[in-house]
Design an enzyme around this catalytic site. Structure first.
Site, PDB file in Angstrom:
ATOM      1  N   TYR A 127     -16.471  30.726  46.256  1.00 46.17           N
ATOM      2  CA  TYR A 127     -15.892  29.503  45.808  1.00 46.17           C
ATOM      3  C   TYR A 127     -14.909  30.111  44.905  1.00 46.17           C
ATOM      4  O   TYR A 127     -13.907  29.566  44.936  1.00 46.17           O
ATOM      5  CB  TYR A 127     -16.855  28.518  45.219  1.00 46.17           C
ATOM      6  CG  TYR A 127     -17.826  27.682  45.930  1.00 46.17           C
ATOM      7  CD1 TYR A 127     -17.671  27.916  47.487  1.00 46.17           C
ATOM      8  CD2 TYR A 127     -18.384  26.872  45.675  1.00 46.17           C
ATOM      9  CE1 TYR A 127     -18.455  27.163  48.097  1.00 46.17           C
ATOM     10  CE2 TYR A 127     -19.149  25.842  46.258  1.00 46.17           C
ATOM     11  CZ  TYR A 127     -19.107  26.141  47.589  1.00 46.17           C
ATOM     12  OH  TYR A 127     -20.017  25.404  48.325  1.00 46.17           O
TER      13      TYR A 127
ATOM     14  N   HIS B 132      -3.345  16.520  -2.791  1.00 46.77           N
ATOM     15  CA  HIS B 132      -3.942  16.703  -1.650  1.00 46.77           C
ATOM     16  C   HIS B 132      -3.744  18.244  -0.951  1.00 46.77           C
ATOM     17  O   HIS B 132      -4.038  18.500  -0.113  1.00 46.77           O
ATOM     18  CB  HIS B 132      -2.972  15.855  -0.689  1.00 46.77           C
ATOM     19  CG  HIS B 132      -3.610  14.359  -0.458  1.00 46.77           C
ATOM     20  ND1 HIS B 132      -3.849  13.602  -1.738  1.00 46.77           N
ATOM     21  CD2 HIS B 132      -3.826  13.565   0.558  1.00 46.77           C
ATOM     22  CE1 HIS B 132      -4.090  12.480  -1.512  1.00 46.77           C
ATOM     23  NE2 HIS B 132      -4.139  12.192  -0.179  1.00 46.77           N
TER      24      HIS B 132
ATOM     25  N   TYR C 142       0.814  -1.279   0.059  1.00 52.18           N
ATOM     26  CA  TYR C 142      -0.020  -0.079  -0.121  1.00 52.18           C
ATOM     27  C   TYR C 142       0.743   1.445  -0.091  1.00 52.18           C
ATOM     28  O   TYR C 142       2.015   1.579   0.734  1.00 52.18           O
ATOM     29  CB  TYR C 142      -0.987   0.061   1.272  1.00 52.18           C
ATOM     30  CG  TYR C 142      -1.913   1.368   1.311  1.00 52.18           C
ATOM     31  CD1 TYR C 142      -2.789   1.776   0.864  1.00 52.18           C
ATOM     32  CD2 TYR C 142      -1.282   2.367   2.237  1.00 52.18           C
ATOM     33  CE1 TYR C 142      -3.403   2.996   0.660  1.00 52.18           C
ATOM     34  CE2 TYR C 142      -1.825   3.425   2.383  1.00 52.18           C
ATOM     35  CZ  TYR C 142      -2.957   3.730   1.692  1.00 52.18           C
ATOM     36  OH  TYR C 142      -3.643   5.074   1.530  1.00 52.18           O
TER      37      TYR C 142
END
Length: 512
Positions: free
Chosen positions: A287, A88, A58
């Site tokens: 807090y 690409h 491949y």
């Protein structure tokens, strides 16, 4: 990996974040380590023998993705690699920054230097030469789903490696071939598998993630400094940061923040005065003050976990197939999935949540300081409220940024969309997950700048009482760029100025 006075030598096995930052941000030189070149030659020989044998593998003599079943003749394997790079190059959007691009080039060179990709040493040497000469490919920021790695971004890098595409060189945007010519670098003539090896990898998302971690670490330190000043401005109690409390729930991040707060406010006159304040009927702090170690600490621990994942990736082979050389010199070419970006996509989500959390609690402390119902300070931190609005809208800006970061923190790694004809049917979205981090960090940087401004204003309103000696250094750094607000003035410039001081590292250097 050794580091000579002239260059960082890449071997694919022990690149560090500090070396990455030296190359990406400060232009450190790089070279290919001799032993790494020998490993690369051995794996390259395995690929060359396979091509000569006519056997099928491949990406070497087949098509790609859904086209893997298409056999390519030995006469076409070189053209196959060039076609792969060209096809690409489909990225869009703003180009990545020079620093991001340099990080990608370095990471790709280091991954190939590992010697498991079947690439000839000259290809990595070309990447090193591009870094050293300052040839920076123009890489569009969008177009990767983080499946077979960051295919489109790395394709735009590879296009310049072969003398095509576009690159920045000495302040000019040039055709890639011209940029290489001016830098006296010969373009690479791709052999079998080399185009695929340049494209297959997670180095786009890893580069952005690594740079984001550096910024996030500095902001976590700065957030402790801002919280210490806010604690004094609100006359908060140090009792909640007792080391015995931290030991009873022994998270490393919480203990570190608690130590930072104790160190910064050591010797604070304001802390002593709050005990005797007749108007202060509070038994416990809100807090956002009392739980600062627990919240900031969780952020620190989360960043540490993300960093550990990225550290593995720094020195990993992430292309496909991989070439494993046996002791007899022969080798195996094995297809797998190391290119998949899921680990980094999840790390990016972890960082995003940490950044949103840090901004959220900082905005609550800003609200505590500006709201006359929650502090003993004048409304909106102005000596003459009503005529003046003081820091009213600075808090609104912090709220806007904190809210924006909450939406940006939506996980990317749980999303997927099938690509490549359903061959790549589960993707990571790691690049987009990493790409949003810099915007979130900029938002956080501005939130912390606003908190620093508010805290210093609050401390001024408590004069002549003074904060602790180390916190005073942070106060002086703020006041060096932004004077006390007596009458209303535009605060945008002050916020930008303190944001720049944060970026310089002045505040982060005050903690351990």
């Amino acid at each position: 990996m050794t580091q000579s006075p002239s260059a960082i030598e890449l071997n694919g096995n022990d690149l560090t974040f500090d070396q990455l930052y030296a190359v990406a941000l400060r232009g450190a030189k790089v070279s290919l380590f001799r032993v790494a070149a020998e490993r690369m030659n051995a794996s390259r020989a395995v690929v060359d023998r396979l091509v000569a044998s006519g056997k099928t593998a491949y990406g070497i003599n087949t098509g790609f993705g859904k086209l893997a079943s298409v056999r390519i003749s030995s006469e076409q394997v070189r053209q196959l690699q060039v076609n792969l790079v060209r096809s690409h190059c489909c990225g869009v959007g703003e180009p990545l920054s020079k620093e991001e691009t340099r990080a990608i080039i370095l990471l790709r060179a280091n991954a190939l230097a590992k010697g498991l990709s079947g690439v000839k040493p000259a290809t990595v040497e070309t990447l090193c030469a591009m870094l050293n000469a300052g040839v920076h490919p123009m890489i569009p920021s969008q177009g990767s789903v983080g499946a077979s790695g960051d295919l489109a971004p790395l394709a735009h890098l590879a296009q310049v490696v072969i003398g095509e595409g576009q690159a920045e060189f000495r302040g000019e945007i040039l055709p890639g071939g011209e940029a290489l010519r001016r830098a006296q670098i010969a373009p690479v003539q791709l052999e079998a598998k080399e185009g695929l090896s340049l494209l297959n990898g997670t180095q786009g998302m890893l580069a952005l993630l690594s740079l984001a971690l550096r910024h996030a670490d500095a902001l976590a330190d700065t957030a402790d400094v801002a919280a210490a000043l806010s604690l004094d401005a609100l006359r908060g109690s140090p009792g909640a940061f007792d080391s015995r409390i931290m030991h009873a729930r022994a998270y490393a991040g919480a203990s570190r923040t608690a130590r930072n707060l104790a160190h910064l406010n050591q010797g604070s006159e304001i802390r002593e005065s709050h005990r005797a304040a007749e108007k202060d009927t509070r038994v416990q702090d809100a807090y956002s003050l009392r739980c600062t170690p627990q919240v900031h600490g969780a952020v620190r621990d989360s960043l540490s976990q993300a960093r550990a994942m990225a550290q593995v990736e720094l020195n990993s082979a992430t292309d496909n197939p991989l070439v494993f050389v046996r002791e007899d010199g022969e080798g195996d070419i094995i297809s797998g999935g190391n290119f998949h970006g899921q680990p980094l996509a999840m790390a990016a989500d972890q960082i995003a949540i940490a950044v949103a959390t840090l901004g959220g609690i900082a905005e609550r402390r800003i609200e505590q300081m500006t709201n006359p119902l929650t502090s003993l300070l004048p409304a909106f931190l102005t000596p003459e409220p009503g005529l003046n609005s003081g820091f009213m809208i600075a808090q609104v800006t912090a709220a806007a940024l904190a809210s924006e970061n909450k939406t940006l923190a939506t996980p990317h790694s749980v999303d997927s969309i099938s690509t490549s004809g359903n061959q790549e049917d589960y993707v990571s979205m790691g690049m987009s997950g990493a790409r949003r981090l810099e915007k979130m960090l900029r938002n956080l940087q501005h939130i912390i700048a606003i908190e620093l401004l508010c805290a210093c204003q609050g401390i001024d309103l408590l004069a002549p009482l003074q904060t602790g000696s180390f916190a005073k250094q942070a106060y002086d750094a703020v006041r060096g760029k932004s004077r006390k607000v007596i009458e209303d003035r535009p605060l945008a410039l002050d916020i930008d100025a303190i944001s720049a001081v944060i970026e310089s590292g002045v505040f982060a250097n005050l903690v351990h």
